[in-house]
Enzyme design. Structure first.
Site, PDB file in Angstrom:
ATOM      1  N   LYS A   1      44.115  42.255  39.346  1.00  0.00           N
ATOM      2  CA  LYS A   1      43.289  43.263  40.009  1.00  0.00           C
ATOM      3  C   LYS A   1      43.160  44.545  39.197  1.00  0.00           C
ATOM      4  O   LYS A   1      42.114  45.149  39.150  1.00  0.00           O
ATOM      5  CB  LYS A   1      43.928  43.569  41.369  1.00  0.00           C
TER       6      LYS A   1
ATOM      7  N   TRP B   1      51.481  39.383  34.697  1.00  0.00           N
ATOM      8  CA  TRP B   1      50.230  38.938  34.084  1.00  0.00           C
ATOM      9  C   TRP B   1      50.525  38.995  32.592  1.00  0.00           C
ATOM     10  O   TRP B   1      50.668  40.072  32.013  1.00  0.00           O
ATOM     11  CB  TRP B   1      49.097  39.887  34.455  1.00  0.00           C
TER      12      TRP B   1
ATOM     13  N   HIS C   1      12.124  35.008  28.078  1.00  0.00           N
ATOM     14  CA  HIS C   1      12.541  35.295  26.709  1.00  0.00           C
ATOM     15  C   HIS C   1      13.762  34.469  26.299  1.00  0.00           C
ATOM     16  O   HIS C   1      14.486  34.852  25.391  1.00  0.00           O
ATOM     17  CB  HIS C   1      12.808  36.795  26.568  1.00  0.00           C
TER      18      HIS C   1
ATOM     19  N   ASN D   1      55.787  46.980  33.198  1.00  0.00           N
ATOM     20  CA  ASN D   1      54.359  46.728  33.298  1.00  0.00           C
ATOM     21  C   ASN D   1      53.701  47.502  32.160  1.00  0.00           C
ATOM     22  O   ASN D   1      53.813  48.720  32.108  1.00  0.00           O
ATOM     23  CB  ASN D   1      53.875  47.220  34.674  1.00  0.00           C
ATOM     24  N   GLY D   2      53.051  46.779  31.237  1.00  0.00           N
ATOM     25  CA  GLY D   2      52.388  47.459  30.120  1.00  0.00           C
ATOM     26  C   GLY D   2      52.603  46.703  28.829  1.00  0.00           C
ATOM     27  O   GLY D   2      52.940  45.517  28.836  1.00  0.00           O
TER      28      GLY D   2
ATOM     29  N   CYS E   1      50.545  43.436  36.043  1.00  0.00           N
ATOM     30  CA  CYS E   1      51.922  43.209  36.436  1.00  0.00           C
ATOM     31  C   CYS E   1      52.264  44.189  37.562  1.00  0.00           C
ATOM     32  O   CYS E   1      51.770  45.309  37.582  1.00  0.00           O
ATOM     33  CB  CYS E   1      52.965  43.409  35.339  1.00  0.00           C
TER      34      CYS E   1
ATOM     35  N   GLU F   1      26.138  41.158  39.443  1.00  0.00           N
ATOM     36  CA  GLU F   1      27.335  41.168  40.289  1.00  0.00           C
ATOM     37  C   GLU F   1      27.492  39.825  41.016  1.00  0.00           C
ATOM     38  O   GLU F   1      28.602  39.289  41.119  1.00  0.00           O
ATOM     39  CB  GLU F   1      27.245  42.340  41.281  1.00  0.00           C
TER      40      GLU F   1
ATOM     41  N   ARG G   1      48.266  42.128  41.235  1.00  0.00           N
ATOM     42  CA  ARG G   1      48.296  42.729  39.905  1.00  0.00           C
ATOM     43  C   ARG G   1      48.591  41.727  38.796  1.00  0.00           C
ATOM     44  O   ARG G   1      48.508  42.044  37.612  1.00  0.00           O
ATOM     45  CB  ARG G   1      49.364  43.834  39.862  1.00  0.00           C
TER      46      ARG G   1
ATOM     47  N   GLU H   1      34.019  34.288  38.693  1.00  0.00           N
ATOM     48  CA  GLU H   1      35.442  34.639  38.714  1.00  0.00           C
ATOM     49  C   GLU H   1      36.236  33.905  39.795  1.00  0.00           C
ATOM     50  O   GLU H   1      37.410  33.622  39.604  1.00  0.00           O
ATOM     51  CB  GLU H   1      35.658  36.148  38.779  1.00  0.00           C
TER      52      GLU H   1
ATOM     53  N   LYS I   1      30.731  37.421  40.614  1.00  0.00           N
ATOM     54  CA  LYS I   1      31.540  36.967  41.771  1.00  0.00           C
ATOM     55  C   LYS I   1      31.710  35.455  41.722  1.00  0.00           C
ATOM     56  O   LYS I   1      32.799  34.931  41.930  1.00  0.00           O
ATOM     57  CB  LYS I   1      30.877  37.317  43.109  1.00  0.00           C
TER      58      LYS I   1
END
Ligand code: F6R
Length: 615
Positions: free
Chosen positions: A610, A75, A511, A101-102, A2, A488, A27, A495, A492
Site C-alpha cells: 500500500k 515487502w 494510432h 522498514n526501508g 513493510c 485508472e 504495507r 493490479e 484497477k
C-alpha cells in the site's frame, strides 16, 4: 513498505503485536516475524507468507512469552521472501534484535567491513548488517544501546524506520526514523511502536510521530527521550490526539476492504467537502488554501506530482484547473520529475497528491521542488504523514483509512479536493462565470447521491464481470476528463485481477492499439454525455467494425451507445467536469468482481504494497 510494530508494558505482548501486524499487513505481506522477550529468554518465530501463516507457526508457550515484543510484516527489497530473510534479525552475539522498514543503500560496504571483523551473516538482508553494525559500535565504543544506534545511523545511507531491543535492557526499546513512518503510542505504563497508529488505537489516543532524522529511547517508567540523530540535540516531541476509531479499520460485514471502501465513497466524499463547500452561500473555503490564494492566482503554472492512482487524480484535475482557473498545468510522475533536473521557478506552484503521504518518490519530489523555491501544497489522506508535514500547506482528503491495497475512495476524495481548489482559485481569478461556478457548487454537493445511485448497479456489473473474467487482455478508452478514468480503470483491473489492461485516449486508438482489436478483445469505453460524445460514438463504431466487444459506461437514459454496445453500465447524468467521480464507480466494481471470480487476493494483490516507501 513493510510494517513494523512493537510493544513494551504490563500486558502480554504477543496478541498486541500479532493484531498490529494484521492491521499493517497492507504495507507488505510476503513474510512476517515476531520476537518476544520476558527478561530471560528471547523467543522468535519467522515465516515466509502472511501474518496468518505466522500465527499458525507460533506455539502456545511462545504466545505468552513476554511483555516486550517486536514484529514485522515484509515487502522484500533485499533478499527473496523466505523464513531466513524475514525480520526480526539478531546480532551475532544474540543480544540485539531489530525490525526495519526501508533500505540501507550502503549495506554492502558496511557488510564487507563487518566480515573483516569476524561477523557472519545468515540472511541476504541489509537489516542484518545494520544490527551487527550497531553491535560492533556498542562493543568498540563501549557505549549504551541508544548511543550505538545513533553512531551507526550516522554511517548509514538510506531510509529506515527501526525498532530494536537489547537482551541486557529488558525495559527498553530504541526506535529511529528517516524516510519511513514511525508512530509511538503512549499508554498508561506501556508504549507502542508502529508504522502507523492503527495497531494501538484501542489502547491509547496519544501518539508521537517521529520526524525524519529523529530517534527515541522508550524506557518503562521514564519519559520518552527524543533526539536528533545527526547532532544528539534533544527534541521536545508534540503529542497528537488520534482521531481514528476501530470501526474505520475493520471490514464491517463486507467480504473485502476494497468493497467496503468502494461503498464508503458517498459518505467520504461528503466528509471531504463538509464545511468546505457551501452552495447556499456561494462559498468554497479550504483552510490550507485561504492564506495562499495569491500564490495560486499569480502562478505561472501548476505542477502536479504524484504516483499511480494519485497521478490519475492529478490528470483529472489538470483538465479542471485549466478549464476553470485558466492556469497551465503539468502532471508529472514523481519518480521521473525528481531525477530530471526540472525547471521550476518561484512563480510555480507544486501540488503533491498522495493517499499515504509516505510515497518515497513523491516525498523526494516535494523536497526538490521546495529547494528550487516553489510553493508546495499537499493533498494527502493520512494525517500527520511525511508529505503532509513536508509541504508548505495543504488539504486533507477525509477518506478515512484506506486498507485495500488498490486505491478507490482515495481517488474520488482526491478529485473532490482538487475540484474544490480549482473552484476556489477560479473564483479568485474571475475566470469562471458566476452561473457556471454556482452550478458546479450545487452539482458537487449532489455527487454523493449520484455515487450511491451508481453503486446500486452492482448486481448488473457483477453479471458483466462474469462474461469477461476469463479474457487475457482489456482496453479502456476515454476522452477529455474521462481519459484519466480509463487509465485508472485499467490500473484497477491489472493490479487486482492480473489481467493485462491498457488505458488510452479514445482517439489514440487509430494510432496503434486498434491493431489489437478482434473478437477476443473487450474494450471498456467511457461514453457519457460530453462534448466528445459523438466522437466517442465514432470510436465505438470503429471497434465494432473490427469485431471488438464493447462494455460502455453511459449516462442513464442513453440510447445511441446503448444500441451499439454489447453491455452498458449506467451512471447518473452529471456535468462533464464532475463525471470522473461517477464513471469511476462501475470500473472499480468491474475490477473487483472479476478479481473475486478469479479467486485473487483482492485486498493484498501479489507483489504490491500500500505504501511505497522505497524508490
Ligand atoms: C493503485 C495504488 C497505487 C498508489 C500509488 C501512490 O491502486 O494504490 O498506484 O496510488 O502507489 O500512493 P500514494 O497515493 O499513497 O502516494
Amino acid at each position: 513498505m513493510c510494517g513494523i510494530v512493537g510493544y513494551i508494558g504490563h500486558q502480554n505482548a504477543y496478541p498486541i503485536i500479532l493484531n498490529g501486524l494484521r492491521r499493517l499487513e497492507y504495507r507488505g505481506y510476503d513474510s512476517a516475524g515476531i520476537a518476544l522477550y520476558d527478561g530471560e529468554n528471547i523467543q522468535m518465530c519467522k515465516t515466509k507468507g502472511k501474518v496468518d501463516d505466522l500465527s499458525a507457526k507460533v506455539n502456545a508457550e511462545m504466545a505468552t512469552a513476554g511483555n516486550l515484543g517486536i514484529g514485522h510484516t515484509r515487502w522484500a527489497t533485499h533478499g527473496v521472501p523466505n523464513d531466513v530473510n524475514s525480520h526480526p534479525h539478531v546480532s551475532n552475539s544474540g543480544d540485539l534484535v531489530i525490525i526495519h522498514n526501508g533500505i540501507i543503500e550502503n549495506y554492502t560496504t558496511l557488510k564487507k567491513e563487518l566480515v573483516k571483523r569476524g561477523y557472519t551473516f545468515h540472511s541476504d538482508t541489509d537489516t542484518e548488517v545494520l544490527v551487527n553494525l550497531i553491535e560492533e559500535i556498542k562493543k568498540q565504543e563501549n557505549v549504551k544501546l541508544g548511543k550505538a544506534v545513533q553512531i551507526a545511523l550516522n554511517q548509514v545511507v538510506g531510509a529506515y524506520a527501526i525498532a530494536l531491543f537489547d537482551r541486557n535492557k529488558p525495559d527498553e526499546i530504541v526506535v529511529a526514523k528517516l524516510g519511513s513512518p514511525l508512530a509511538i503510542g503512549i499508554g498508561e505504563g506501556e508504549f507502542f511502536v508502529a508504522s502507523d497508529a492503527t495497531p494501538f488505537i484501542e489502547f491509547t489516543n496519544n501518539a508521537i510521530y517521529l520526524e525524519d532524522g529523529e530517534m527515541a529511547i522508550i524506557r518503562l517508567g521514564r519519559e520518552i527521550a527524543v533526539r536528533r540523530i545527526a547532532n544528539d540535540e534533544r527534541v521536545d516531541p508534540s503529542i497528537h490526539e488520534l482521531q481514528l476509531n476501530l470501526e474505520q479499520i475493520e471490514k464491517g460485514g463486507y467480504d473485502h476492504f476494497m468493497l467496503k471502501e468502494i461503498y464508503e465513497q458517498p459518505s467520504v466524499i461528503k466528509d471531504t467537502y463538509r464545511g468546505r463547500l457551501l452552495p447556499n452561500e456561494g462559498i468554497v473555503r479550504l483552510g490550507g488554501l485561504e492564506d495562499h490564494l495569491e500564490k495560486f492566482a499569480n502562478a505561472n503554472r501548476i505542477i502536479i506530482i504524484a504516483c499511480g492512482t494519485s497521478w490519475h487524480a492529478g490528470l483529472v484535475s489538470e483538465y479542471i484547473f485549466e478549464e476553470w482557473a485558466r492556469v497551465p498545468v503539468e502532471v508529472e510522475y514523481a519518480s521521473e520529475f525528481r531525477y530530471r533536473n526540472p525547471i521550476i521557478t518561484e512563480k510555480d506552484v507544486v501540488i503533491a497528491i498522495s493517499q499515504s503521504g509516505e510515497t518515497a518518490d513523491t516525498l523526494e519530489a516535494v523536497k526538490l521542488a521546495k529547494r528550487k523555491g516553489a510553493f508546495v501544497y499537499g493533498v494527502c489522506n493520512v494525517v500527520g504523514s511525511s508529505i503532509s508535514r513536508e509541504t508548505h500547506s495543504g488539504t486533507y482528503t477525509h477518506a478515512g483509512p484506506e486498507i485495500g491495497v488498490a486505491s478507490t475512495k482515495a481517488f474520488t476524495t482526491q478529485i473532490t479536493v482538487l475540484t474544490l481548489m480549482a473552484l476556489r482559485i477560479a473564483k479568485v481569478k474571475g475566470t469562471m462565470s458566476h452561473s457556471d461556478y454556482m452550478m458546479h457548487l450545487r452539482e458537487l454537493e449532489l455527487i454523493p447521491t449520484k455515487v450511491a445511485q451508481a453503486l446500486k448497479t452492482n448486481d448488473h456489473i457483477k453479471a458483466v464481470a462474469r462474461e469477461f473474467k476469463d479474457v487475457s487482455n482489456f482496453l479502456y478508452l476515454g476522452r477529455g476528463y474521462n481519459f484519466p478514468v480509463a487509465l485508472e480503470g485499467a490500473l484497477k483491473l491489472k493490479e487486482i485481477s492480473y489481467i493485462h489492461a491498457e488505458g488510452y485516449p479514445a482517439a489514440e486508438m487509430k494510432h496503434g492499439p486498434i491493431a489489437l482489436i478482434d473478437e477476443n478483445m473487450p474494450v471498456v469505453v467511457i461514453a457519457v454525455n460530453s462534448n466528445h460524445y459523438e466522437k466517442v460514438v465514432s470510436n465505438i463504431q470503429e471497434i465494432k467494425s473490427r469485431n471488438g466487444r464493447i462494455i460502455a459506461v453511459v449516462t442513464e437514459g442513453d440510447t445511441t451507445v446503448t444500441e451499439i454496445a454489447d453491455y452498458v453500465m449506467e451512471v447518473p447524468k452529471t456535468p462533464e467536469a464532475l463525471t470522473p467521480l461517477v464513471t469511476t464507480i462501475p470500473l472499480q466494481l468491474l475490477s473487483y468482481h472479476i478479481a473475486v471470480m478469479l479467486n485473487r487476493n483482492v485486498d493484498q494483490p501479489r507483489n504490491l504494497a500500500k505504501s511505497v516507501t522505497v524508490e
